[in-house]
Each structure stands twice: as structure tokens, then as C-alpha cells.
Write a protein that holds these residues in place. Sequence first.
Motif, PDB file in Angstrom:
ATOM      1  N   SER A 142      55.856  27.795  30.975  1.00 61.89           N
ATOM      2  CA  SER A 142      54.001  27.934  31.827  1.00 61.89           C
ATOM      3  C   SER A 142      54.003  27.948  33.404  1.00 61.89           C
ATOM      4  CB  SER A 142      52.949  27.246  31.240  1.00 61.89           C
ATOM      5  OG  SER A 142      54.004  25.538  31.382  1.00 61.89           O
ATOM      6  N   GLY A 143      52.223  27.925  33.704  1.00 67.42           N
ATOM      7  CA  GLY A 143      53.071  27.628  35.722  1.00 67.42           C
ATOM      8  C   GLY A 143      51.613  26.665  35.327  1.00 67.42           C
ATOM      9  N   PHE A 144      51.077  25.875  36.506  1.00 61.92           N
ATOM     10  CA  PHE A 144      50.014  25.429  37.362  1.00 61.92           C
ATOM     11  C   PHE A 144      49.226  26.549  38.186  1.00 61.92           C
ATOM     12  CE2 PHE A 144      47.244  23.165  39.406  1.00 61.92           C
ATOM     13  CZ  PHE A 144      46.090  22.649  39.246  1.00 61.92           C
ATOM     14  N   PHE A 145      48.314  26.866  38.309  1.00 62.89           N
ATOM     15  CA  PHE A 145      48.233  28.047  39.354  1.00 62.89           C
ATOM     16  C   PHE A 145      46.029  27.625  39.908  1.00 62.89           C
ATOM     17  CE2 PHE A 145      44.612  31.192  39.566  1.00 62.89           C
ATOM     18  CZ  PHE A 145      45.309  32.251  41.305  1.00 62.89           C
ATOM     19  N   ARG A 146      46.805  28.102  41.127  1.00 63.26           N
ATOM     20  CA  ARG A 146      45.070  27.724  41.618  1.00 63.26           C
ATOM     21  C   ARG A 146      45.010  28.721  42.806  1.00 63.26           C
ATOM     22  NH1 ARG A 146      46.315  22.519  44.705  1.00 63.26           N
ATOM     23  NH2 ARG A 146      45.168  21.137  42.520  1.00 63.26           N
ATOM     24  N   GLY A 147      43.864  28.578  43.226  1.00 68.62           N
ATOM     25  CA  GLY A 147      43.356  30.071  43.386  1.00 68.62           C
ATOM     26  C   GLY A 147      41.686  30.332  44.014  1.00 68.62           C
ATOM     27  N   ARG A 148      41.397  30.863  44.095  1.00 69.52           N
ATOM     28  CA  ARG A 148      39.492  31.216  43.772  1.00 69.52           C
ATOM     29  C   ARG A 148      38.622  32.032  43.610  1.00 69.52           C
ATOM     30  NH1 ARG A 148      38.137  28.253  48.676  1.00 69.52           N
ATOM     31  NH2 ARG A 148      40.417  27.916  50.440  1.00 69.52           N
ATOM     32  N   VAL A 149      37.710  31.886  43.458  1.00 68.70           N
ATOM     33  CA  VAL A 149      36.801  32.885  43.096  1.00 68.70           C
ATOM     34  C   VAL A 149      36.934  34.291  44.123  1.00 68.70           C
ATOM     35  CG1 VAL A 149      34.120  33.328  41.886  1.00 68.70           C
ATOM     36  CG2 VAL A 149      35.567  31.675  41.650  1.00 68.70           C
ATOM     37  N   LEU A 150      37.730  35.199  43.342  1.00 65.56           N
ATOM     38  CA  LEU A 150      37.411  36.768  44.158  1.00 65.56           C
ATOM     39  C   LEU A 150      36.024  37.259  44.070  1.00 65.56           C
ATOM     40  CD1 LEU A 150      40.595  38.001  43.536  1.00 65.56           C
ATOM     41  CD2 LEU A 150      39.839  36.837  45.518  1.00 65.56           C
ATOM     42  N   ASP A 151      35.314  37.224  42.453  1.00 63.15           N
ATOM     43  CA  ASP A 151      34.391  37.955  42.197  1.00 63.15           C
ATOM     44  C   ASP A 151      33.583  38.157  40.586  1.00 63.15           C
ATOM     45  OD1 ASP A 151      32.086  39.730  42.624  1.00 63.15           O
ATOM     46  OD2 ASP A 151      33.150  41.873  42.174  1.00 63.15           O
ATOM     47  N   TRP A 152      32.394  37.590  40.684  1.00 66.52           N
ATOM     48  CA  TRP A 152      31.674  37.594  39.203  1.00 66.52           C
ATOM     49  C   TRP A 152      30.791  38.560  38.967  1.00 66.52           C
ATOM     50  CZ3 TRP A 152      26.493  35.961  39.156  1.00 66.52           C
ATOM     51  CH2 TRP A 152      26.232  35.364  40.035  1.00 66.52           C
ATOM     52  N   TRP A 153      30.450  38.320  38.035  1.00 64.68           N
ATOM     53  CA  TRP A 153      29.621  39.871  37.520  1.00 64.68           C
ATOM     54  C   TRP A 153      29.261  39.744  35.806  1.00 64.68           C
ATOM     55  CZ3 TRP A 153      34.681  40.887  37.781  1.00 64.68           C
ATOM     56  CH2 TRP A 153      34.836  41.526  37.229  1.00 64.68           C
ATOM     57  N   ILE A 154      27.815  39.711  35.021  1.00 70.04           N
ATOM     58  CA  ILE A 154      27.607  39.498  34.088  1.00 70.04           C
ATOM     59  C   ILE A 154      27.444  40.472  33.638  1.00 70.04           C
ATOM     60  CG2 ILE A 154      25.496  38.872  32.927  1.00 70.04           C
ATOM     61  CD1 ILE A 154      24.984  36.387  35.405  1.00 70.04           C
ATOM     62  N   THR A 155      27.430  40.645  32.092  1.00 71.07           N
ATOM     63  CA  THR A 155      27.913  42.339  31.459  1.00 71.07           C
ATOM     64  C   THR A 155      27.513  41.453  29.762  1.00 71.07           C
ATOM     65  OG1 THR A 155      29.881  41.604  29.961  1.00 71.07           O
ATOM     66  CG2 THR A 155      29.077  43.187  33.002  1.00 71.07           C
ATOM     67  N   ASP A 156      26.362  42.505  29.301  1.00 71.21           N
ATOM     68  CA  ASP A 156      25.292  42.507  27.983  1.00 71.21           C
ATOM     69  C   ASP A 156      26.512  42.797  26.470  1.00 71.21           C
ATOM     70  OD1 ASP A 156      23.413  41.131  26.768  1.00 71.21           O
ATOM     71  OD2 ASP A 156      22.932  43.385  26.261  1.00 71.21           O
ATOM     72  N   GLU A 157      26.903  42.249  26.136  1.00 72.71           N
ATOM     73  CA  GLU A 157      28.042  42.272  25.388  1.00 72.71           C
ATOM     74  C   GLU A 157      27.322  41.790  23.552  1.00 72.71           C
ATOM     75  OE1 GLU A 157      32.438  40.966  23.843  1.00 72.71           O
ATOM     76  OE2 GLU A 157      31.926  40.864  26.025  1.00 72.71           O
ATOM     77  N   LEU A 158      28.180  42.698  23.157  1.00 70.79           N
ATOM     78  CA  LEU A 158      27.311  43.630  21.889  1.00 70.79           C
ATOM     79  C   LEU A 158      28.233  42.667  20.590  1.00 70.79           C
ATOM     80  CD1 LEU A 158      25.775  44.822  18.811  1.00 70.79           C
ATOM     81  CD2 LEU A 158      27.416  46.660  19.549  1.00 70.79           C
ATOM     82  N   ILE A 159      27.932  41.514  19.654  1.00 66.77           N
ATOM     83  CA  ILE A 159      28.899  40.555  19.247  1.00 66.77           C
ATOM     84  C   ILE A 159      28.683  41.221  17.640  1.00 66.77           C
ATOM     85  CG2 ILE A 159      28.518  38.498  20.992  1.00 66.77           C
ATOM     86  CD1 ILE A 159      26.832  37.710  19.811  1.00 66.77           C
ATOM     87  N   GLY A 160      27.882  41.591  17.350  1.00 66.42           N
ATOM     88  CA  GLY A 160      27.273  41.675  16.213  1.00 66.42           C
ATOM     89  C   GLY A 160      26.242  43.107  15.563  1.00 66.42           C
TER      90      GLY A 160
END
Length: 237
Positions: free
Chosen positions: A94-112
Motif C-alpha cells: 500500500s501507499g499514501f497518495f497525494r495529488g490534486r482534483v483533476l475534474d469532477w462531474w455529477i451523474t444520475d445513477e439507477l440504484i434499484g
Amino acid sequence: MLVPLTRQKFNQLIPLIATGPQYKYYWGKFPDFLQRLLISVVIAAVYVLVRLFAMPGFGPILFVLGVIGAFYWLWGPVFWASMRNAKCRRYKYSGFFRGRVLDWWITDELIGKQETVDNKGDLVIVENREKRINLEVGDETGFTAQLRAPLRVEHKVIARGQKVEMLVMSNRPDLSKIEEITDIYIPSRDLWVSDYPYLRRDYFPEVSRRLRDRPSERPRRRRPPEEQKGRRVEEWE
């Protein structure tokens, strides 16, 4: 930045036995509780029936099994969360990762889906959907990863370029192939983005702070396995 962790440190961050937030996650909503309670009632009823016809010598064993089964509604979340932790802990490195937010978006997901009948007697299928945030993170080495989690009000403060931290897991000692990632922590906002809370949130910020206090170092490029031969990877304790 990617810093390899010792096995001891990894086990402290993702314990085998479920933590409080993990127990709450698998406790679920009221329908989930009712389902576990129904299973407990069925087990208790089966115990009573078997006890009537069981041989005398099996009485104590059946009693213990009956009590355990009758309290499934209570210990079930611990069991399922611990099983999920164990699945995660099967990775060797395992390893500790440090980075940055490259992108984000919102989706509508069917859960049932749920079948119901309207006032005319017709069968109607109702889709249960949930908005989710998709977060893409990466670092200077070119490594990228994506995490999908239920959308929360506090996620509105997320922005591109923010520093993020998480754990990554692999079966290769050089971490050249990442198999799994944990929930993501944004230290500037003290914000967690996750579906399942893998990490101990009372301990991970301390690990993050200690790493931030270390002397700065150049980001390590993950090399192909053939280039890593004979190369020693230093672990952080």
C-alpha cells in the motif's frame, strides 16, 4: 506524490474489525434493519424447532448457535464491514497518495427498481435514482484514478486543483499497478469523499500531517516492472 507504507501502518489505517462509521454504513436504513430482524426471527424459530427434536448432547451447541443467530440484527453490520475490510487488506502493498482534483462531474445513477400498483390497478415500475459525484484525481507522475460516491451538500466546495489524499493498494512492491483506492480526503476543507469509509478518519489526518512535515521530495515516477528489478523501495513507518 506516492509514499509506500509499512504493513503495520496500513493495518492501523484499515483495521480488520469494523469501525464506528463502517458499522453505521452497513446498519443501513430502516428497511435494512427490518430485513436483518426478520432473518434473526427465522433463525430463532428454527432453533426452537430443532431443539425439540435434537439429541440431548447437542443442547449447549444449539443454544450458542441459536443465541448468535437471534442477534444477527445487531452483529450483522460488524460482520459485513469486517469482510469488506478483509477483502481490502488482502493486497500485499500500500501507499499514501497525494495529488490534486483533476475534474469532477455529477451523474444520475439507477440504484434499484420498485414495482407498485397505481389507483387504476395498473402495474407501475418506479426507478430509484441517486445523484453521485464523480471525482478524478491525479499527480505529476501521470497517475489518475476515479471515485464515485453519493452526492452530499458539502461536496459543493470541491474545486479543480484542490489537494487530495488517499491510500492506494497493489500486489506489486513497487506499486507500479494500483489495484484499489480508498476514500478521498481533501485536507484544505477537512472533507471526505467516499461511498464506504475504508480509512480510520480519526487517525488518517495525523498520518497526513506527519507526511506534510517531512522534507519535500521529488515525485516518484512509477516504472515498469522490468525497470524496477533490483531497485529498493523505501517504506514509511
